[in-house]
Design a protein around this motif. Structure first.
Motif, PDB file in Angstrom:
ATOM      1  N   PHE A   1      -5.401  -7.568  -7.845  1.00  0.00           N
ATOM      2  CA  PHE A   1      -5.420  -6.223  -8.046  1.00  0.00           C
ATOM      3  C   PHE A   1      -6.784  -5.827  -8.131  1.00  0.00           C
ATOM      4  N   ASP A   2      -7.531  -4.867  -7.583  1.00  0.00           N
ATOM      5  CA  ASP A   2      -8.850  -4.196  -8.097  1.00  0.00           C
ATOM      6  C   ASP A   2      -8.658  -3.544  -9.105  1.00  0.00           C
ATOM      7  N   GLU A   3      -9.611  -2.971  -9.827  1.00  0.00           N
ATOM      8  CA  GLU A   3      -9.694  -2.253 -10.919  1.00  0.00           C
ATOM      9  C   GLU A   3      -8.654  -0.908 -10.516  1.00  0.00           C
ATOM     10  N   ASN A   4      -8.861  -0.295  -9.105  1.00  0.00           N
ATOM     11  CA  ASN A   4      -8.092   0.971  -8.958  1.00  0.00           C
ATOM     12  C   ASN A   4      -6.478   0.439  -8.865  1.00  0.00           C
ATOM     13  N   GLU A   5      -6.145  -0.480  -8.241  1.00  0.00           N
ATOM     14  CA  GLU A   5      -4.694  -1.038  -8.027  1.00  0.00           C
ATOM     15  C   GLU A   5      -4.172  -1.245  -9.503  1.00  0.00           C
ATOM     16  N   ALA A   6      -4.883  -1.768 -10.251  1.00  0.00           N
ATOM     17  CA  ALA A   6      -4.487  -2.029 -11.838  1.00  0.00           C
ATOM     18  C   ALA A   6      -4.198  -0.764 -12.450  1.00  0.00           C
ATOM     19  N   SER A   7      -5.041   0.020 -12.417  1.00  0.00           N
ATOM     20  CA  SER A   7      -4.820   1.323 -13.075  1.00  0.00           C
ATOM     21  C   SER A   7      -3.807   2.173 -12.511  1.00  0.00           C
ATOM     22  N   LEU A   8      -3.532   2.255 -11.314  1.00  0.00           N
ATOM     23  CA  LEU A   8      -2.329   2.821 -10.552  1.00  0.00           C
ATOM     24  C   LEU A   8      -0.881   2.088 -11.302  1.00  0.00           C
ATOM     25  N   LYS A   9      -0.996   0.836 -11.243  1.00  0.00           N
ATOM     26  CA  LYS A   9       0.105   0.279 -11.475  1.00  0.00           C
ATOM     27  C   LYS A   9       0.356   0.469 -13.151  1.00  0.00           C
ATOM     28  N   PHE A  10      -0.611   0.634 -13.857  1.00  0.00           N
ATOM     29  CA  PHE A  10      -0.457   1.066 -15.336  1.00  0.00           C
ATOM     30  C   PHE A  10       0.087   2.514 -15.261  1.00  0.00           C
ATOM     31  N   ILE A  11      -0.445   3.393 -14.423  1.00  0.00           N
ATOM     32  CA  ILE A  11       0.294   4.649 -14.724  1.00  0.00           C
ATOM     33  C   ILE A  11       1.479   4.657 -14.291  1.00  0.00           C
ATOM     34  N   GLU A  12       1.976   3.919 -13.094  1.00  0.00           N
ATOM     35  CA  GLU A  12       3.164   3.927 -12.655  1.00  0.00           C
ATOM     36  C   GLU A  12       4.138   3.363 -13.787  1.00  0.00           C
ATOM     37  N   LEU A  13       3.710   2.291 -14.255  1.00  0.00           N
ATOM     38  CA  LEU A  13       4.535   1.628 -15.242  1.00  0.00           C
ATOM     39  C   LEU A  13       4.724   2.665 -16.604  1.00  0.00           C
ATOM     40  N   ASN A  14       3.881   3.438 -17.004  1.00  0.00           N
ATOM     41  CA  ASN A  14       3.928   4.099 -18.156  1.00  0.00           C
ATOM     42  C   ASN A  14       4.309   5.585 -17.937  1.00  0.00           C
ATOM     43  N   TYR A  15       3.878   6.115 -16.724  1.00  0.00           N
ATOM     44  CA  TYR A  15       4.190   7.503 -16.762  1.00  0.00           C
ATOM     45  C   TYR A  15       5.047   8.051 -15.329  1.00  0.00           C
ATOM     46  N   GLY A  16       5.261   6.874 -14.471  1.00  0.00           N
ATOM     47  CA  GLY A  16       6.310   6.964 -13.414  1.00  0.00           C
ATOM     48  C   GLY A  16       5.322   6.970 -12.091  1.00  0.00           C
ATOM     49  N   LYS A  17       6.222   6.566 -11.031  1.00  0.00           N
ATOM     50  CA  LYS A  17       6.079   6.355  -9.789  1.00  0.00           C
ATOM     51  C   LYS A  17       5.392   7.747  -9.198  1.00  0.00           C
ATOM     52  N   ASP A  18       5.941   8.820  -9.493  1.00  0.00           N
ATOM     53  CA  ASP A  18       5.392  10.138  -9.174  1.00  0.00           C
ATOM     54  C   ASP A  18       4.031  10.528  -9.489  1.00  0.00           C
ATOM     55  N   LEU A  19       3.833  10.333 -10.832  1.00  0.00           N
ATOM     56  CA  LEU A  19       2.389  10.553 -10.919  1.00  0.00           C
ATOM     57  C   LEU A  19       1.435   9.560 -10.358  1.00  0.00           C
ATOM     58  N   SER A  20       1.958   8.329 -10.404  1.00  0.00           N
ATOM     59  CA  SER A  20       0.979   7.212  -9.839  1.00  0.00           C
ATOM     60  C   SER A  20       0.384   7.581  -8.491  1.00  0.00           C
ATOM     61  N   GLU A  21       1.648   8.015  -7.594  1.00  0.00           N
ATOM     62  CA  GLU A  21       1.428   8.286  -6.236  1.00  0.00           C
ATOM     63  C   GLU A  21       0.432   9.591  -6.096  1.00  0.00           C
ATOM     64  N   LYS A  22       0.647  10.619  -6.871  1.00  0.00           N
ATOM     65  CA  LYS A  22      -0.150  11.564  -7.145  1.00  0.00           C
ATOM     66  C   LYS A  22      -1.595  11.285  -7.461  1.00  0.00           C
ATOM     67  N   VAL A  23      -1.831  10.396  -8.166  1.00  0.00           N
ATOM     68  CA  VAL A  23      -3.021   9.901  -8.629  1.00  0.00           C
ATOM     69  C   VAL A  23      -3.551   9.198  -7.528  1.00  0.00           C
ATOM     70  N   ARG A  24      -3.026   8.325  -6.626  1.00  0.00           N
ATOM     71  CA  ARG A  24      -3.729   7.547  -5.681  1.00  0.00           C
ATOM     72  C   ARG A  24      -4.111   8.631  -4.436  1.00  0.00           C
ATOM     73  N   ILE A  25      -3.158   9.579  -4.257  1.00  0.00           N
ATOM     74  CA  ILE A  25      -3.667  10.489  -3.211  1.00  0.00           C
ATOM     75  C   ILE A  25      -4.958  11.362  -3.911  1.00  0.00           C
ATOM     76  N   TRP A  26      -4.794  11.584  -4.931  1.00  0.00           N
ATOM     77  CA  TRP A  26      -5.864  12.482  -5.463  1.00  0.00           C
ATOM     78  C   TRP A  26      -7.305  11.670  -5.423  1.00  0.00           C
ATOM     79  N   ARG A  27      -7.158  10.258  -5.909  1.00  0.00           N
ATOM     80  CA  ARG A  27      -8.453   9.440  -5.656  1.00  0.00           C
ATOM     81  C   ARG A  27      -8.786   9.356  -4.228  1.00  0.00           C
ATOM     82  N   ALA A  28      -7.754   9.294  -3.171  1.00  0.00           N
ATOM     83  CA  ALA A  28      -8.077   8.985  -1.672  1.00  0.00           C
ATOM     84  C   ALA A  28      -8.871  10.435  -1.317  1.00  0.00           C
TER      85      ALA A  28
END
Length: 119
Positions: free
Chosen positions: A56-83
């Protein structure tokens, strides 16, 4: 009913002293301590993710952290927001997708910054 121990590596006497000290702290100091401990746990969680997923690069690790702690839905929104944020011509989409998630991330960053500043 018996309560579970606060920790497994601390004597009951030391635990009572520690809890009494925490109870005597002013609310602001208790909040700073809680935020500092949260920051430590977050760093340890991120380090564990990087150990488990060295690819994982830093972005992927950060998204995994968000997914594990705040849920997949928020992680996906953050991924879209970053893109969207990386596409400068798509500012309207950036604002629309980011509005909901930026508040949580900015609040977390602000709280961690405040704790670090007050240490």
């Amino acid at each position: 009913m018996t309560s579970l121990p606060y920790t497994t590596d601390t004597s009951a006497e030391a635990e009572q002293i520690q809890l009494e000290l925490l109870r005597k702290m002013p609310p602001g100091q208790r909040a700073r301590k809680a935020l500092a401990l949260s920051a430590v746990v977050a760093r340890q969680c991120k380090a564990a993710i990087r150990r488990r997923h060295p690819e994982f690069d830093e972005n992927e690790a950060s998204l995994k952290f968000i997914e594990l702690n705040y849920g997949k839905d928020l992680s996906e929104k953050v991924r879209i927001w970053r893109a969207d944020r990386e596409r400068p011509t798509n500012q309207k989409a950036y604002v629309a997708n980011a509005a909901e998630t930026v508040g949580v991330i900015d609040l977390w960053k602000h709280l961690v910054h405040e704790v670090q500043k007050n240490q």
